[in-house]
Design a protein around this motif. Structure first.
Motif, mmCIF file in Angstrom:
data_model
loop_
_atom_site.group_PDB
_atom_site.id
_atom_site.type_symbol
_atom_site.label_atom_id
_atom_site.label_comp_id
_atom_site.label_asym_id
_atom_site.label_seq_id
_atom_site.Cartn_x
_atom_site.Cartn_y
_atom_site.Cartn_z
ATOM 1 N N HIS A 150 0.847 -1.197 0.000
ATOM 2 C CA HIS A 150 0.000 0.000 0.000
ATOM 3 C C HIS A 150 0.881 1.245 0.000
ATOM 4 N N ARG A 184 -0.043 5.254 0.880
ATOM 5 C CA ARG A 184 -1.112 6.157 1.337
ATOM 6 C C ARG A 184 -2.463 5.440 1.414
ATOM 7 N N ASN A 185 -2.396 4.220 1.957
ATOM 8 C CA ASN A 185 -3.585 3.376 2.167
ATOM 9 C C ASN A 185 -4.255 2.931 0.860
ATOM 10 N N ASP A 213 4.484 2.304 7.365
ATOM 11 C CA ASP A 213 3.154 2.860 7.659
ATOM 12 C C ASP A 213 2.127 2.308 6.672
ATOM 13 N N GLY A 214 1.058 1.716 7.207
ATOM 14 C CA GLY A 214 0.010 1.140 6.362
ATOM 15 C C GLY A 214 0.241 -0.313 5.971
ATOM 16 N N GLN A 215 1.413 -0.864 6.321
ATOM 17 C CA GLN A 215 1.700 -2.265 5.985
ATOM 18 C C GLN A 215 1.082 -3.199 7.029
ATOM 19 N N THR A 226 -2.425 -4.171 11.102
ATOM 20 C CA THR A 226 -1.957 -3.078 10.241
ATOM 21 C C THR A 226 -1.230 -2.027 11.074
ATOM 22 N N ARG A 245 -0.060 1.615 11.936
ATOM 23 C CA ARG A 245 -0.341 3.039 11.726
ATOM 24 C C ARG A 245 0.737 3.806 12.482
#
Length: 490
Positions: free
Chosen positions: A92, A94-95, A207-209, A217, A219
């Motif tokens: 991902h 940015r999500n 971040d987001g992984q 997940t 954050r």
């Protein structure tokens, strides 16, 4: 002595499958990767961060109008591992989920005068080699002033321990302190690096992984704190610079068995080129997450070579990562099978290591199944031997609690570890045994007592085949060879 049709097939079925594969336009492995469906605002730094855990990134070309990019890795092996991993865990930015595949390009030829790109790559190289980026590069990386990250775990299906966090984040620099806590019914952590630039790189890459497939997940934000005050070393907090700290009154210390497993687990960080998140999955599988159950311990494995695959071959290969209870090759879709492991953690571990590997010439896909169990055929119903029950098999590797086998789980590699070798068996005997199926033995080394050895095949696919065919092979006098993947090279 031993023959197998599985290596080096020359009949029509092999060439047919090869031509079919080429027809669908599946690119051959390349160190240049094609990334699609990028969000409009995706930066070059964020794209580079996708490749950071797998090795050196040597070039990047973005196609802004098409929401695409090309990323060049330092080696083809790094690119292969990156593609294999991201087929298990969706990448991902940015999500937004992005798609990664091999490019038809073997290298990127970009304008060497593009100073911004070159500076960014220099920054990445400096961070990867442990240095500090030059001042002109710091602006590009937008280095944060705080070395402390605030981490929230969303969708926490499996427990995330302090040690798993340390395993993941230490890929990006020296982790000095971690404090974990629960706030607003969410598991959170504060993690301090030795340098702010390491925190910046970890945030960009992670971040987001997801730590595990489709759950847990990460954050990640920067904390307003610049230094953490840790009073106790236990399963909630740790100061890695002060091992003498007490466990604290009434604070539970880390479970002894988990501590032993993780103390021997430093090799995980050297498993090149496993990604940080895959390392965490391996660590979690090794310490067996006591008392935790997920929705399913059943895997759906597809894209199998239906002419070659058998329940026994799947039992042997997936049995490297857990105790296989049942295998069912689907009657109406014989290139797919359901495999029931002892528990969901073993299923997760097998999936993270075997998804994207080659078996009988085809790249197999492994995902978690919605089924809770694999059903046996009804009494009197002949399913042509497609379903097998292995619950009472003597070949389970992990049936003994605390077995040393838990400490020797490694990804498929070209080098195999052999044990239980009879004293009268020579190097030539073993070389012949492993080459008789069509594979090429590149190197061999006996251990000092000659009961164990390492044997290196020319490819990972050949070593996978060798393990399937020769694990539990009768060497005479009812002495059976034991075969597993090794982290070593010869």
């Amino acid at each position: 002595m031993y023959t197998s049709p599985s290596f080096g097939m020359t009949d029509g079925s092999s060439s047919c499958s090869e031509s079919k594969k080429l027809k669908v336009g599946e690119a051959l492995p390349s160190r240049v990767l094609h990334i699609r469906k990028l969000p409009n605002e995706a930066s070059e730094t964020e794209i580079i961060a996708l490749g950071l855990p797998f090795g050196k990134v040597t070039n990047i070309l973005t196609l802004k109008g098409k929401n695409q990019a090309f990323l060049e890795m330092g080696t083809e092996d790094a690119a292969i591992t990156m593609v294999n991993y991201y087929t298990t865990v969706n990448p991902h930015i940015r999500n937004v989920p992005v798609f990664i595949q091999y490019s038809n390009h073997k290298e990127l030829k970009t304008d060497a005068g593009n100073q911004r790109t070159q500076a960014m790559l220099q920054a990445v190289s400096a961070v990867q080699s442990g240095g500090s980026p030059a001042s002109d590069v710091q602006e590009i990386l937008a280095t944060a002033s705080s070395p402390v990250l605030r981490i929230i775990i969303d969708n926490m299906y499996y427990p995330v321990t302090l040690d798993v966090l340390q395993q993941i984040f230490s890929k990006f620099g020296t982790v000095m302190k971690i404090i974990t806590f629960t706030k607003n019914n969410q598991f959170q952590a504060l993690l301090q690096f030795s340098e702010p630039v390491n925190a910046q790189q970890a945030k960009l890459a992670l971040d987001g992984q997801n730590i595990y497939n489709a759950c847990c997940t990460l954050r990640i934000d920067f904390s307003k704190l610049v230094n953490l005050n840790v009073k106790y070393n236990n399963d909630k907090s740790r100061d890695y610079t002060r091992p003498e700290l007490p466990a604290g009154d009434g604070q539970p210390t880390m479970d002894a068995a988990v501590a032993v497993a993780l103390s021997k687990d430093n090799s995980l960080l050297a498993l090149n080129p496993l990604s940080a998140a895959a390392v965490a999955a391996a660590a979690a599988g090794r310490v067996a997450l006591a008392g935790q159950t997920a929705s399913s311990g059943v895997l759906l494995v597809s894209n199998l070579n239906e002419e070659m695959v058998t329940p026994q071959s799947l039992f042997t290969l997936f049995g490297v990562y857990g105790d296989v209870q049942r295998v069912k090759i689907l009657y109406n879709k014989k290139d797919s099978a359901l495999i029931q492991m002892s528990d969901a953690n073993q299923a997760q571990l097998a999936m993270s290591h075997l998804n994207g590997q080659k078996m009988y010439g085809k790249i197999i896909r492994a995902t978690l199944s919605k089924h809770q169990t694999v059903a046996l055929p009804r009494d009197g119903l002949d399913d042509q031997g497609l379903t097998k029950d292995y619950a009472n098999s003597p070949l389970h590797r992990f049936k003994k609690p605390g077995s040393k086998n838990f400490q020797n789980i490694f990804p498929p590699s070209a080098t195999l570890h052999l044990s239980n070798i009879p004293q009268d068996v020579t190097e030539d005997d073993l070389r012949l045994l492993f080459s008789n199926g069509g594979g090429t033995v590149k190197a061999f080394k006996f251990f000092q007592d000659r009961k164990m050895a390492l044997i290196q095949m020319s490819t990972v696919e050949e070593s996978v085949q060798g393990l399937i065919d020769l694990h539990n092979y009768n060497m005479g006098c009812n002495q059976h060879l034991r075969v597993s993947f090794s982290k070593s090279t010869i």
